[in-house]
Motif scaffolding. Sequence first.
Motif, mmCIF file in Angstrom:
data_model
loop_
_atom_site.group_PDB
_atom_site.id
_atom_site.type_symbol
_atom_site.label_atom_id
_atom_site.label_comp_id
_atom_site.label_asym_id
_atom_site.label_seq_id
_atom_site.Cartn_x
_atom_site.Cartn_y
_atom_site.Cartn_z
ATOM 1 N N SER A 156 0.826 -1.204 0.000
ATOM 2 C CA SER A 156 0.000 0.000 0.000
ATOM 3 C C SER A 156 0.862 1.256 0.000
ATOM 4 O O SER A 156 2.049 1.230 0.361
ATOM 5 C CB SER A 156 -0.913 0.015 1.226
ATOM 6 N N ASP A 157 0.252 2.348 -0.397
ATOM 7 C CA ASP A 157 0.944 3.641 -0.348
ATOM 8 C C ASP A 157 1.303 4.003 1.085
ATOM 9 O O ASP A 157 2.327 4.656 1.332
ATOM 10 C CB ASP A 157 0.052 4.734 -0.940
ATOM 11 N N GLU A 161 4.975 5.096 2.449
ATOM 12 C CA GLU A 161 5.162 6.357 3.159
ATOM 13 C C GLU A 161 5.767 6.118 4.545
ATOM 14 O O GLU A 161 6.609 6.897 5.010
ATOM 15 C CB GLU A 161 3.828 7.091 3.285
ATOM 16 N N PRO A 391 9.624 6.939 -3.770
ATOM 17 C CA PRO A 391 8.558 5.981 -3.432
ATOM 18 C C PRO A 391 8.617 4.673 -4.223
ATOM 19 O O PRO A 391 8.401 3.592 -3.675
ATOM 20 C CB PRO A 391 7.273 6.753 -3.725
ATOM 21 N N GLU A 392 8.897 4.747 -5.535
ATOM 22 C CA GLU A 392 8.929 3.530 -6.342
ATOM 23 C C GLU A 392 10.119 2.646 -5.977
ATOM 24 O O GLU A 392 10.024 1.416 -6.013
ATOM 25 C CB GLU A 392 8.948 3.876 -7.832
ATOM 26 N N ARG A 395 9.104 0.955 -2.799
ATOM 27 C CA ARG A 395 8.116 -0.099 -3.079
ATOM 28 C C ARG A 395 8.817 -1.363 -3.590
ATOM 29 O O ARG A 395 8.478 -2.479 -3.205
ATOM 30 C CB ARG A 395 7.095 0.400 -4.104
#
Length: 424
Positions: A156-157, A161, A391-392, A395
């Motif tokens: 999830s985002d 984060e 962020p990527e 992830r």
Amino acid sequence: MLICRMLKMTMLAGLAALFVLSTAAAQDVQKIVAVVNDEVISGYDLNQRIKLTIVLSGFPNTDQTRRQLVDPTLARIIDDRLKMQEAARYNITVSDEEVLNAIAYLEEANGMQPGQLDRMLRQNNIDIETMTAQVRANLIWNRLIEVRIMPRISISDEEVEAVRQAMEANKGKTEYLLSEIYLPIEPSAPEAQVRESIANLISQLRSGASFERAASQFSQGATAASGGSIGWVLEEDVEPEVAEVLPDLGTNRISDPIRSGAGFYIVTVKATRKILENDPNNISLDITQIVVPEPAESAESAGPEAQEKLANTISNFIDGCERLPDMLTEFNSSLSGRIGQIRLGDMPDHIKEILKDMETGDVSTPYFDDGVYRIFVVCERNDPQARSNDPETIRREILLRRAENRARGYMQDIHTAATVENRL
């Protein structure tokens, strides 16, 4: 006549004995050492893999080494067969071209010329199929993880984060570029026996055997295919038992065996860095130096101006590193040559100033030092990057770590469901 008959009988007896020994050796090679879900592993398979392990890992080729390699090598072959059988269930395959590309990559990663690995195997009477079967099993397992595990992982985002905020909070903390060898404890294998094998492996690693090659041969973790490389990690990212040894391990040292819940780890730290902090001193450069000596007094054009002119001419003539070896041969200067990999922070300040902004293929202007002009050529530059808070990237890191953990559980489930008969 009697002597002739005696000689003939002696020769026949010798031939008979030789036949018996050859037959025994053949039987030993062809005997069944394990059965994996009705698939046979022969003595030949085991002996070939042991020879391959010795050649690739740089272990001493002795009877003691071969005996100590029997159990872990058989365990690895069993795992490979289980991986191939599991892949067949889902019609997952890899092509011959992919296998050959992986072998080519292995050669390149270990500083070998193309085809050198094949020649090495032939020289040691190792069937090339032994190598390709192992590589194929590793590729198949990675493909299984990609197909069966990764699509089921949801990130999830909010998780991304949370990691990004944790990185900000951990700014300045030490990260470790970590490699591992993971050896699970099988229910059928006594722990004392596993410990003995690990102790021997650590001894060989500390004597100079390649960690990457040993990991690719022995490790039963998901990182085996990449030579045991985990990547950059914080202490909290790894097993608590592993984290405990990292601060005091030191760079490029081999750990003692680390007992975790399901098995043992052997780890080594390749490098360290600080989170979100770039230290230019950690830049490493592969440098070649050309020294232009002062001309002899007898030379018609002798003098500082002539020396400087020659140095500038040489500096302008050099175009990267491709032709440097030939140029150094023609230049014939004992003071010139490849210096090798040097950390920028280990250089004198005045040399650091020259090199700090140079990129791969750059040639410095001549630098006058103690009666000679020095020219530096950068053939490779490695800037250690701080851990990205993109962020990527985060992830992807979460995905790979979670996939590795699930892959271990997947392999344990495959073992539990399998029928494996060890006949050693």
